[in-house]
Design a protein around this motif. Structure first.
Motif, PDB file in Angstrom:
ATOM      1  N   GLY A 134      26.847  23.293 -61.105  1.00 50.55           N
ATOM      2  CA  GLY A 134      27.355  22.464 -60.022  1.00 50.55           C
ATOM      3  C   GLY A 134      26.258  22.179 -59.008  1.00 50.55           C
ATOM      4  O   GLY A 134      25.236  22.871 -58.970  1.00 50.55           O
ATOM      5  N   ILE A 135      26.461  21.159 -58.200  1.00 49.16           N
ATOM      6  CA  ILE A 135      25.542  20.829 -57.101  1.00 49.16           C
ATOM      7  C   ILE A 135      26.311  20.959 -55.794  1.00 49.16           C
ATOM      8  O   ILE A 135      27.322  20.274 -55.588  1.00 49.16           O
ATOM      9  N   VAL A 136      25.849  21.839 -54.937  1.00 51.69           N
ATOM     10  CA  VAL A 136      26.468  22.047 -53.630  1.00 51.69           C
ATOM     11  C   VAL A 136      25.523  21.501 -52.566  1.00 51.69           C
ATOM     12  O   VAL A 136      24.322  21.801 -52.576  1.00 51.69           O
ATOM     13  N   LEU A 137      26.059  20.708 -51.662  1.00 48.24           N
ATOM     14  CA  LEU A 137      25.251  20.075 -50.627  1.00 48.24           C
ATOM     15  C   LEU A 137      25.346  20.825 -49.299  1.00 48.24           C
ATOM     16  O   LEU A 137      26.378  21.403 -48.978  1.00 48.24           O
ATOM     17  N   THR A 138      24.258  20.790 -48.549  1.00 50.82           N
ATOM     18  CA  THR A 138      24.220  21.405 -47.227  1.00 50.82           C
ATOM     19  C   THR A 138      23.334  20.565 -46.312  1.00 50.82           C
ATOM     20  O   THR A 138      22.521  19.764 -46.794  1.00 50.82           O
ATOM     21  N   ASP A 139      23.489  20.728 -45.002  1.00 48.44           N
ATOM     22  CA  ASP A 139      22.503  20.121 -44.115  1.00 48.44           C
ATOM     23  C   ASP A 139      21.394  21.136 -43.858  1.00 48.44           C
ATOM     24  O   ASP A 139      21.437  22.258 -44.369  1.00 48.44           O
ATOM     25  N   ALA A 189      21.384  21.715 -52.545  1.00 42.42           N
ATOM     26  CA  ALA A 189      20.430  20.677 -52.157  1.00 42.42           C
ATOM     27  C   ALA A 189      20.866  20.021 -50.854  1.00 42.42           C
ATOM     28  O   ALA A 189      22.016  20.153 -50.422  1.00 42.42           O
ATOM     29  N   SER A 190      19.962  19.292 -50.255  1.00 44.06           N
ATOM     30  CA  SER A 190      20.238  18.605 -48.999  1.00 44.06           C
ATOM     31  C   SER A 190      21.267  17.501 -49.179  1.00 44.06           C
ATOM     32  O   SER A 190      21.196  16.714 -50.126  1.00 44.06           O
ATOM     33  N   GLY A 191      22.218  17.445 -48.250  1.00 44.11           N
ATOM     34  CA  GLY A 191      23.178  16.350 -48.215  1.00 44.11           C
ATOM     35  C   GLY A 191      22.738  15.236 -47.295  1.00 44.11           C
ATOM     36  O   GLY A 191      23.438  14.233 -47.139  1.00 44.11           O
ATOM     37  N   GLU A 192      21.559  15.396 -46.686  1.00 41.60           N
ATOM     38  CA  GLU A 192      21.036  14.387 -45.767  1.00 41.60           C
ATOM     39  C   GLU A 192      19.972  13.527 -46.447  1.00 41.60           C
ATOM     40  O   GLU A 192      19.776  12.377 -46.080  1.00 41.60           O
ATOM     41  N   GLN A 193      19.266  14.098 -47.409  1.00 43.97           N
ATOM     42  CA  GLN A 193      18.251  13.382 -48.155  1.00 43.97           C
ATOM     43  C   GLN A 193      18.619  13.431 -49.639  1.00 43.97           C
ATOM     44  O   GLN A 193      19.017  14.468 -50.146  1.00 43.97           O
ATOM     45  N   PHE A 194      18.474  12.320 -50.314  1.00 50.48           N
ATOM     46  CA  PHE A 194      19.039  12.189 -51.657  1.00 50.48           C
ATOM     47  C   PHE A 194      18.159  12.728 -52.770  1.00 50.48           C
ATOM     48  O   PHE A 194      18.651  13.093 -53.838  1.00 50.48           O
ATOM     49  N   ALA A 195      16.841  12.784 -52.574  1.00 52.31           N
ATOM     50  CA  ALA A 195      15.915  12.965 -53.697  1.00 52.31           C
ATOM     51  C   ALA A 195      16.118  14.284 -54.439  1.00 52.31           C
ATOM     52  O   ALA A 195      16.110  14.320 -55.674  1.00 52.31           O
ATOM     53  N   ASP A 196      16.295  15.381 -53.712  1.00 54.00           N
ATOM     54  CA  ASP A 196      16.380  16.681 -54.370  1.00 54.00           C
ATOM     55  C   ASP A 196      17.657  16.824 -55.196  1.00 54.00           C
ATOM     56  O   ASP A 196      17.633  17.370 -56.307  1.00 54.00           O
ATOM     57  N   ALA A 197      18.769  16.338 -54.669  1.00 55.20           N
ATOM     58  CA  ALA A 197      20.026  16.400 -55.424  1.00 55.20           C
ATOM     59  C   ALA A 197      19.936  15.564 -56.695  1.00 55.20           C
ATOM     60  O   ALA A 197      20.428  15.968 -57.754  1.00 55.20           O
ATOM     61  N   LEU A 198      19.295  14.406 -56.599  1.00 58.79           N
ATOM     62  CA  LEU A 198      19.174  13.556 -57.785  1.00 58.79           C
ATOM     63  C   LEU A 198      18.177  14.122 -58.786  1.00 58.79           C
ATOM     64  O   LEU A 198      18.309  13.898 -59.990  1.00 58.79           O
ATOM     65  N   ALA A 199      17.188  14.875 -58.301  1.00 60.89           N
ATOM     66  CA  ALA A 199      16.226  15.504 -59.210  1.00 60.89           C
ATOM     67  C   ALA A 199      16.916  16.485 -60.155  1.00 60.89           C
ATOM     68  O   ALA A 199      16.536  16.626 -61.320  1.00 60.89           O
ATOM     69  N   VAL A 200      17.955  17.163 -59.656  1.00 56.04           N
ATOM     70  CA  VAL A 200      18.632  18.178 -60.476  1.00 56.04           C
ATOM     71  C   VAL A 200      19.906  17.668 -61.136  1.00 56.04           C
ATOM     72  O   VAL A 200      20.484  18.361 -61.981  1.00 56.04           O
ATOM     73  N   ALA A 201      20.367  16.460 -60.790  1.00 53.77           N
ATOM     74  CA  ALA A 201      21.650  15.969 -61.307  1.00 53.77           C
ATOM     75  C   ALA A 201      21.716  15.947 -62.839  1.00 53.77           C
ATOM     76  O   ALA A 201      22.689  16.439 -63.417  1.00 53.77           O
TER      77      ALA A 201
END
Length: 258
Positions: A112-117, A91-103
């Motif tokens: 696991g959740i891996v962040l990227t730009d 998920a994006s490490g620049e915008q929070f919504a998508d990472a939190l949707a899957v948390a």
């Protein structure tokens, strides 16, 4: 944004938010209520200073800091602590919504959740997902096709979960994993800021409840999910986490599940 699965590793440890230079009285009280013995600090001193760490030490808590040179290095160090996982969300490490949707889903399923730009994924994070099942969360604007193709080249299997905006993406994610969600309640937070959804992730994972993020209204795709989930699971309760959500939205969602 990637602390949800780490919370699950520590038996759904609560995620408590802190100011940079001060341990809030409410946080102190909650640590006491929980009879906590250890506090894991996520992020470097630019996020939570040594003052807070020292205060925790003086209060008698064992402390461990997980940090790195950037948010992506911190993220990599979190993921490494998880050990073997069943898959990864990217998920994006620049915008929070998508990472939190899957948390909450990642926490519940051992992912696991891996962040990227949007332009590139850090080589260390890319190596973590090699040969794994991967769900890329978000559209081409938040994670560009060239990043997707780079991940696809080393993955075991890969799929993009996305919509036209954060709420459609949330609906796609919830529908994709609807079979893993089974609860008589749903949780509602604002989708315009991250703290409430972040703090609610362990609760959602523990109860197998969908975490619904809303804006100034309920997106039609999210509304459709709520309707289907409510009928399938006989939802009896809507829990609103935090503020920033109008009473009319709560009434609309309650009407949908009834």
């Amino acid at each position: 944004m990637s602390a949800g699965p780490l919370s699950a590793k520590y038996d759904q440890a609560p995620i408590l938010l802190s100011e940079k230079d001060k341990l809030d009285r409410n946080v102190k009280n909650e640590l006491e209520r929980l009879h906590a013995k250890k506090v894991v600090i996520v992020g470097g001193e630019a996020a939570i200073s040594s003052k807070v760490e020292n205060e925790l030490d003086q209060l008698g808590y064992e402390t461990q800091r997980i940090s790195g040179a950037s948010r992506y290095h911190t993220n990599a160090n979190i993921v490494k602590l998880l050990g073997d996982v069943n898959g990864y969300f990217v998920a994006s490490g620049e915008q929070f919504a998508d990472a939190l949707a899957v948390a909450p889903i990642a926490s519940a399923l051992g992912w696991g959740i891996v962040l990227t730009d949007d332009q590139d994924i850090m080589s260390g994070n890319l190596s973590l997902v090699k040969g794994q099942t991967i769900k890329v969360v978000g559209g081409n604007q938040v994670i560009q096709p060239k990043v997707y193709d780079k991940i696809r080249g080393i993955s075991g299997s890969i799929e993009r979960l996305s919509g036209a905006h954060r709420y459609e993406t949330l609906a796609v994610v919830l529908n994709e994993f609807s079979k893993e969600l089974e609860s008589e309640e749903i949780l509602i937070t604002t989708g315009t800021n991250f703290p409430d959804a972040l703090a609610a992730a362990p609760l959602a994972a523990t109860t197998s409840s969908p975490l619904i993020m809303v804006g100034s209204s309920v997106d039609r795709s999210v509304e459709s999910f709520i309707f289907d989930f409510g009928r399938l699971n006989n939802v009896e309760q809507v829990k609103v986490i935090g503020g920033g959500i109008s009473s009319s939205i709560v009434e609309d969602i309650t009407a949908i599940v009834r």
